[in-house]
Motif scaffolding. Structure first.
Motif, PDB file in Angstrom:
ATOM      1  N   VAL A 104     -21.063   4.380 -69.964  1.00  9.16           N
ATOM      2  CA  VAL A 104     -20.082   3.617 -69.193  1.00  9.16           C
ATOM      3  C   VAL A 104     -19.314   4.487 -68.216  1.00  9.16           C
ATOM      4  N   HIS A 105     -18.840   5.666 -68.671  1.00 14.29           N
ATOM      5  CA  HIS A 105     -17.949   6.489 -67.855  1.00 14.29           C
ATOM      6  C   HIS A 105     -18.458   7.925 -67.833  1.00 14.29           C
ATOM      7  N   PRO A 106     -18.427   8.609 -66.669  1.00 15.34           N
ATOM      8  CA  PRO A 106     -18.868  10.001 -66.626  1.00 15.34           C
ATOM      9  C   PRO A 106     -18.090  10.870 -67.608  1.00 15.34           C
ATOM     10  N   GLY A 107     -18.790  11.860 -68.166  1.00 15.97           N
ATOM     11  CA  GLY A 107     -18.148  12.780 -69.097  1.00 15.97           C
ATOM     12  C   GLY A 107     -19.055  13.963 -69.333  1.00 15.97           C
ATOM     13  N   ALA A 108     -18.713  14.758 -70.320  1.00 15.07           N
ATOM     14  CA  ALA A 108     -19.526  15.933 -70.636  1.00 15.07           C
ATOM     15  C   ALA A 108     -20.947  15.501 -70.972  1.00 15.07           C
ATOM     16  N   GLY A 109     -21.905  16.083 -70.272  1.00 22.44           N
ATOM     17  CA  GLY A 109     -23.307  15.739 -70.499  1.00 22.44           C
ATOM     18  C   GLY A 109     -23.780  14.553 -69.685  1.00 22.44           C
ATOM     19  N   ASN A 110     -22.867  13.791 -69.122  1.00 24.63           N
ATOM     20  CA  ASN A 110     -23.220  12.635 -68.290  1.00 24.63           C
ATOM     21  C   ASN A 110     -22.314  12.594 -67.061  1.00 24.63           C
ATOM     22  N   ASN A 112     -22.987  11.802 -64.030  1.00 20.11           N
ATOM     23  CA  ASN A 112     -23.252  10.653 -63.157  1.00 20.11           C
ATOM     24  C   ASN A 112     -24.290   9.746 -63.832  1.00 20.11           C
ATOM     25  N   GLY A 113     -24.772   8.766 -63.071  1.00 20.10           N
ATOM     26  CA  GLY A 113     -25.739   7.835 -63.636  1.00 20.10           C
ATOM     27  C   GLY A 113     -25.113   6.878 -64.634  1.00 20.10           C
ATOM     28  N   THR A 114     -23.836   6.543 -64.413  1.00 25.41           N
ATOM     29  CA  THR A 114     -23.093   5.706 -65.359  1.00 25.41           C
ATOM     30  C   THR A 114     -22.753   4.341 -64.761  1.00 25.41           C
ATOM     31  N   VAL A 115     -22.178   3.483 -65.603  1.00 29.46           N
ATOM     32  CA  VAL A 115     -21.695   2.186 -65.127  1.00 29.46           C
ATOM     33  C   VAL A 115     -20.675   2.390 -64.012  1.00 29.46           C
ATOM     34  N   LEU A 116     -19.777   3.361 -64.172  1.00 29.08           N
ATOM     35  CA  LEU A 116     -18.757   3.616 -63.153  1.00 29.08           C
ATOM     36  C   LEU A 116     -19.394   3.935 -61.802  1.00 29.08           C
ATOM     37  N   ASN A 117     -20.415   4.792 -61.790  1.00 30.00           N
ATOM     38  CA  ASN A 117     -21.092   5.126 -60.528  1.00 30.00           C
ATOM     39  C   ASN A 117     -21.752   3.895 -59.915  1.00 30.00           C
ATOM     40  N   ASP A 125     -14.641  -0.989 -52.823  1.00 27.71           N
ATOM     41  CA  ASP A 125     -13.178  -1.043 -52.913  1.00 27.71           C
ATOM     42  C   ASP A 125     -12.652  -0.785 -54.324  1.00 27.71           C
ATOM     43  N   ILE A 126     -13.525  -0.839 -55.310  1.00 29.13           N
ATOM     44  CA  ILE A 126     -13.085  -0.612 -56.684  1.00 29.13           C
ATOM     45  C   ILE A 126     -12.673   0.843 -56.888  1.00 29.13           C
ATOM     46  N   ILE A 127     -12.969   1.691 -55.906  1.00 27.26           N
ATOM     47  CA  ILE A 127     -12.544   3.092 -55.964  1.00 27.26           C
ATOM     48  C   ILE A 127     -11.023   3.214 -56.003  1.00 27.26           C
ATOM     49  N   ASN A 128     -10.317   2.165 -55.540  1.00 32.94           N
ATOM     50  CA  ASN A 128      -8.851   2.178 -55.530  1.00 32.94           C
ATOM     51  C   ASN A 128      -8.237   1.747 -56.861  1.00 32.94           C
ATOM     52  N   VAL A 129      -9.080   1.324 -57.800  1.00 41.33           N
ATOM     53  CA  VAL A 129      -8.600   0.903 -59.120  1.00 41.33           C
ATOM     54  C   VAL A 129      -8.854   2.041 -60.108  1.00 41.33           C
ATOM     55  N   PRO A 130      -7.844   2.448 -60.874  1.00 39.49           N
ATOM     56  CA  PRO A 130      -8.047   3.534 -61.848  1.00 39.49           C
ATOM     57  C   PRO A 130      -9.245   3.273 -62.752  1.00 39.49           C
ATOM     58  N   ARG A 131     -10.040   4.324 -62.981  1.00 42.12           N
ATOM     59  CA  ARG A 131     -11.260   4.252 -63.799  1.00 42.12           C
ATOM     60  C   ARG A 131     -12.231   3.196 -63.280  1.00 42.12           C
ATOM     61  N   ALA A 132     -12.134   2.924 -61.984  1.00 43.61           N
ATOM     62  CA  ALA A 132     -13.014   1.939 -61.338  1.00 43.61           C
ATOM     63  C   ALA A 132     -12.983   0.597 -62.058  1.00 43.61           C
ATOM     64  N   GLY A 133     -11.808   0.247 -62.588  1.00 44.27           N
ATOM     65  CA  GLY A 133     -11.623  -1.069 -63.181  1.00 44.27           C
ATOM     66  C   GLY A 133     -12.098  -1.223 -64.608  1.00 44.27           C
ATOM     67  N   ILE A 134     -12.596  -0.159 -65.200  1.00 47.96           N
ATOM     68  CA  ILE A 134     -13.106  -0.242 -66.582  1.00 47.96           C
ATOM     69  C   ILE A 134     -11.925  -0.309 -67.549  1.00 47.96           C
ATOM     70  N   VAL A 135     -11.856  -1.374 -68.338  1.00 49.72           N
ATOM     71  CA  VAL A 135     -10.736  -1.552 -69.269  1.00 49.72           C
ATOM     72  C   VAL A 135     -11.163  -1.427 -70.732  1.00 49.72           C
ATOM     73  N   HIS A 136     -12.460  -1.535 -71.015  1.00 48.91           N
ATOM     74  CA  HIS A 136     -12.969  -1.289 -72.367  1.00 48.91           C
ATOM     75  C   HIS A 136     -14.400  -0.804 -72.234  1.00 48.91           C
ATOM     76  N   ARG A 137     -14.899  -0.134 -73.249  1.00 49.45           N
ATOM     77  CA  ARG A 137     -16.209   0.506 -73.144  1.00 49.45           C
ATOM     78  C   ARG A 137     -17.158   0.063 -74.254  1.00 49.45           C
ATOM     79  N   LEU A 138     -18.429   0.327 -74.010  1.00 49.46           N
ATOM     80  CA  LEU A 138     -19.454   0.202 -75.027  1.00 49.46           C
ATOM     81  C   LEU A 138     -20.138   1.557 -75.150  1.00 49.46           C
ATOM     82  N   ASP A 139     -20.565   1.910 -76.359  1.00 46.97           N
ATOM     83  CA  ASP A 139     -21.287   3.166 -76.535  1.00 46.97           C
ATOM     84  C   ASP A 139     -22.586   3.144 -75.727  1.00 46.97           C
ATOM     85  N   LYS A 140     -23.108   4.326 -75.455  1.00 46.64           N
ATOM     86  CA  LYS A 140     -24.311   4.463 -74.625  1.00 46.64           C
ATOM     87  C   LYS A 140     -25.443   3.541 -75.079  1.00 46.64           C
TER      88      LYS A 140
END
Length: 325
Positions: A104-110, A112-117, A125-140
């Motif tokens: 879902v979100h870039p991090g160590a080992g990932n 890019n290639g994520t939902v955020l990207n 325009d979602i670049i202007n929203v913190p964390r690109a608008g992600i409010v909850h996550r799912l594991d890989k």
């Protein structure tokens, strides 16, 4: 790239005597309390033309408050043309059905290639929203539904509902090891594992975590479950089910090793051994729309690998009926 924020309002007399941060939170509910507090501390708030930098400052009522600031974009992430399975979209939110293997979100080992990207490419325009608008996550390797905010206002309201545990319901389908006889509620705090830093665990110093579950279907040595999250801790369902000694099939992090019943066919064994991810799918999402307030519900079909696993388990149960006394 950043978004310019210009706000002004007259303080109602009935709010007189309250703190500046409390008043601004009521006047501008589209923005979180923490963001408003930061604006005050950064001297972005003026009252009757005079800059104030103390959140606890009390106002009398009748004052003119003005906020002039900018919200910086998520500059460190790049847009990537990654396909998204979009279930619903309007001007404020979008709901996606996340596939297995997508972080879902870039991090160590990932990096890019994520939902955020993917979101940055789909809706720049979602670049202007913190964390690109992600409010909850799912594991890989967990599949299913996620809601994403396309504006700061939508994000603020979704996060408030999520934290308040109101108008934000997430239901999951899972298959665990062992035969469970009844549903229930797991109310055990979850925190970082004491020695395994990539693991979470149940321990009393963790954060509150509540999982509701019911038995949907029983097999010879496994159980299909329907679960509902009341809280949203990292790996919550996986940790809670492992705590009950019923880890999810395929969950290599929390002990979901193959546990075949006696006389299982080779096809059954191959399917069980070949299931390399946790058998967990976010099947249903219900929220109050962050802008209109309308209650909305979506469902995502069971993914092919979990459906094939379920079919194998059903077939095994039919071929090996248990005698009841």
């Amino acid at each position: 790239m950043s978004e310019q924020i210009s706000l002004q309002a007259e303080v109602p007399i009935e709010l007189g005597g309250k703190r500046l941060d409390q008043i601004l939170a009521q006047l501008f509910p589209d923005f979180s309390r923490s963001r408003i507090k930061t604006w005050i501390l950064d001297e972005k708030v003026a009252v009757n033309g005079q800059t104030l930098s103390t959140p606890k400052e009390k106002l009398f009522g009748g004052e003119l408050v003005e906020i002039e600031t900018q919200i910086e974009a998520e500059r460190e992430y790049e847009a990537q043309d990654i396909a998204l399975d979009i279930v619903y979209e309007d001007d404020d939110i979008l709901v996606i059905n996340k596939p297995m293997g997508l972080v879902v979100h870039p991090g160590a080992g990932n990096p890019n290639g994520t939902v955020l990207n993917a979101l940055l490419h789909h809706h720049p325009d979602i670049i202007n929203v913190p964390r690109a608008g992600i409010v909850h996550r799912l594991d890989k390797d967990t599949t299913g539904l996620m809601v994403v905010a396309k504006t700061i206002q939508a994000q603020t309201h979704l996060v408030k509902n999520l934290q308040a545990r109101t108008n934000f319901t997430r239901e999951y389908e899972a298959i665990c090891n062992g035969t469970m006889t009844a549903g229930g509620v797991i109310e055990k705090p979850i925190g970082r594992h004491a020695t395994k830093r990539t693991h979470m665990a149940v321990h009393e110093m963790g954060k509150p975590a509540i999982t509701h579950y019911r038995v949907a279907e029983k097999f010879r040595a496994h159980t299909r479950l329907r679960l509902r999250l009341e809280t949203g801790r990292t790996h919550q369902i996986r940790v809670h089910m492992a705590y009950l000694k019923h880890p999810l099939i395929g969950d290599q992090l929390y002990g979901g090793r193959p546990c075949p019943p006696k006389n299982a066919s080779e096809t059954f064994l191959d399917t069980l051994r070949g299931f390399k991810r946790q058998a967990l799918h976010a099947i249903k999402l219900s929220i109050a729309h962050p802008i209109t307030g309308e209650m909305m519900t979506w469902e995502a079909p069971i993914p092919e690998d979990m459906q094939a696993l379920t079919d194998i388990l059903r077939g095994d149960s039919k071929e090996n009926p248990q005698i009841e006394y």
